[in-house]
Scaffold this motif. Structure first.
Motif, short mmCIF file in Angstrom:
data_model
loop_
_atom_site.label_atom_id
_atom_site.label_comp_id
_atom_site.label_asym_id
_atom_site.label_seq_id
_atom_site.Cartn_x
_atom_site.Cartn_y
_atom_site.Cartn_z
N TYR A 167 28.61 -28.09 39.40
CA TYR A 167 28.48 -27.00 40.36
C TYR A 167 27.29 -27.27 41.27
N GLU A 168 27.30 -26.66 42.44
CA GLU A 168 26.19 -26.80 43.37
C GLU A 168 25.01 -25.95 42.91
N ILE A 169 23.81 -26.49 43.08
CA ILE A 169 22.59 -25.75 42.77
C ILE A 169 22.27 -24.84 43.94
N ILE A 170 22.14 -23.53 43.67
CA ILE A 170 21.87 -22.56 44.74
C ILE A 170 20.47 -21.95 44.63
N ASP A 171 19.79 -22.16 43.50
CA ASP A 171 18.43 -21.64 43.36
C ASP A 171 17.70 -22.44 42.27
N LYS A 172 16.39 -22.31 42.25
CA LYS A 172 15.58 -23.13 41.36
C LYS A 172 14.29 -22.39 41.05
N ILE A 173 13.85 -22.42 39.78
CA ILE A 173 12.59 -21.80 39.40
C ILE A 173 11.84 -22.71 38.46
N SER A 174 10.52 -22.51 38.37
CA SER A 174 9.71 -23.24 37.40
C SER A 174 9.81 -22.54 36.06
N VAL A 175 9.68 -23.32 35.00
CA VAL A 175 9.73 -22.79 33.65
C VAL A 175 8.31 -22.75 33.09
N ALA B 185 26.18 -22.32 41.44
CA ALA B 185 27.13 -21.48 42.16
C ALA B 185 28.16 -20.89 41.20
N GLY B 186 28.30 -19.54 41.25
CA GLY B 186 29.28 -18.87 40.42
C GLY B 186 28.81 -18.57 39.00
N HIS B 187 27.54 -18.89 38.70
CA HIS B 187 27.00 -18.68 37.35
C HIS B 187 25.73 -17.84 37.44
N SER B 188 25.60 -16.91 36.51
CA SER B 188 24.46 -15.99 36.56
C SER B 188 23.25 -16.51 35.79
N GLY B 189 23.46 -17.39 34.81
CA GLY B 189 22.36 -17.86 33.98
C GLY B 189 21.59 -19.00 34.63
N TRP B 190 20.35 -19.18 34.14
CA TRP B 190 19.51 -20.29 34.60
C TRP B 190 19.70 -21.46 33.64
N LEU B 191 20.15 -22.61 34.18
CA LEU B 191 20.41 -23.79 33.35
C LEU B 191 19.17 -24.68 33.34
N LEU B 192 18.64 -24.92 32.15
CA LEU B 192 17.45 -25.77 32.03
C LEU B 192 17.76 -27.21 32.43
N GLU B 193 16.78 -27.89 33.00
CA GLU B 193 17.00 -29.27 33.44
C GLU B 193 17.35 -30.20 32.27
N GLN B 194 16.89 -29.85 31.07
CA GLN B 194 17.22 -30.69 29.92
C GLN B 194 18.71 -30.67 29.60
#
Length: 324
Positions: free
Chosen positions: A210-218, A233-242
């Protein structure tokens, strides 16, 4: 002294029945099953034979004249009956012919193929097997039995691998890049949770991009070793880079060579969750053994990468080349 030719099928051999094979053996070859369509109002033609993968071939025929030792009319009849019961009692099975050592056919004695007469005359029974198009190597690829190497068909190669990932660092992605869920991803990141743990990740997302639409620091105290999390895109959760395949900087890169003429499906055994990529193809496997998956090794060189969590992976591929 040369051995008398024989074949083995369905647990028995022609030698068990006192049969000898005549000279007029015919080892048929498969034909390409071409799907050619003419373009309308044009002399052009389109070949759809490889639309769903490699070239499709027709079945092959093996014809054997079997000499029955006792030629009296009654004994020939009963011997013929015993032989036919042996050969007709099963479906397609491995067929070994002494004159083609190291390979076998997947064969079946059938009664509805062309010129399958199954007739007896002068103590000779003529039989015809219908077979899978290719003969199959009895030894798996990757064996190291030099005495049984078949030049120029065999390739010395590794088919089992051990790899340790440490998750020491990750590649930072940006908004607009694409991210693929790794097979090991289980939980989203929640910046509002005291531990950083969020909702569970459904396995149905594994391997999808999926396309990345937002990004935050952990936060350092939250979900180490990741330092960033991505909203897809289309997902509500934040996916960790790991848990993102494209963010991995450590992975197993390996090559498997299929020296045959057609694609083969390997039996794959993995000790841990793994995402395997070949070009734009993505395969996700849980721990275990898989024998009829979608991953087909194309003829020639197959370059692949295996992505895992911070574990030690044991990955094994078992396959046999197929030749005409």
């Amino acid at each position: 002294m040369a051995l008398i030719p024989y074949f083995e099928f369905n647990g028995k051999s022609t030698r068990d029945f006192g049969l000898t094979i005549g000279r007029d053996v015919e080892i048929g070859y498969p034909s390409k099953d071409k799907k050619i369509k003419d373009a309308i109002w044009s002399n052009k033609q389109y070949d759809f034979s490889k639309l769903y993968g490699g070239q499709k071939y027709t079945n092959r025929l093996l014809k054997f004249p079997l000499h029955i030792m006792n030629k009296s009319e009654s004994s020939v009849y009963f011997q013929n009956s015993k032989i036919i019961n042996w050969l007709m009692a099963s479906g397609r099975r491995p067929f070994y012919y002494s004159e083609i050592p190291g390979f076998y056919f997947m064969a079946e004695l059938v009664s509805d193929v062309e010129y399958d007469l199954q007739h007896v005359h002068d103590g000779v029974l003529e039989i015809v097997f219908e077979c899978y198009p290719f003969m199959i190597d009895m030894l798996p690829e990757g064996h190291d039995l030099v005495a049984f190497m078949k030049i120029p068909f065999d390739v010395r190669q590794r088919t089992n691998f051990t790899y340790k990932s440490t998750w020491s660092s990750f590649k930072q992605l940006n908004i607009g890049d694409y991210a693929t869920y790794g097979a090991w991803s289980t939980q989203y990141y929640d910046p509002n949770s005291s531990t950083g743990g969020g909702a569970s990740i459904s396995p149905q997302f594994h391997g999808y991009t999926y396309e990345i639409i937002d990004k935050i620091s952990v936060a350092m105290s939250d979900r180490r070793p990741s330092r960033y999390a991505y909203k897809l895109a289309g997902h509500s959760g934040w996916l960790l880079e790991q848990d993102v395949v494209q963010a991995q900087t450590e992975y197993l890169e390996f090559v498997l060579v299929n020296p045959g003429i057609t694609g083969v499906t390997p039996i794959i055994t993995t000790s841990h969750k793994v995402t395997i990529m070949r070009d734009n193809e993505i395969y996700n496997l849980m721990p275990g053994t898989y024998g009829n998956g979608e991953l087909t090794l194309n003829p020639g060189i197959n370059k692949m990468q295996a992505y895992i969590a911070n574990v030690t992976l044991e990955l094994d591929f078992s396959f046999h080349k197929e030749l005409i």
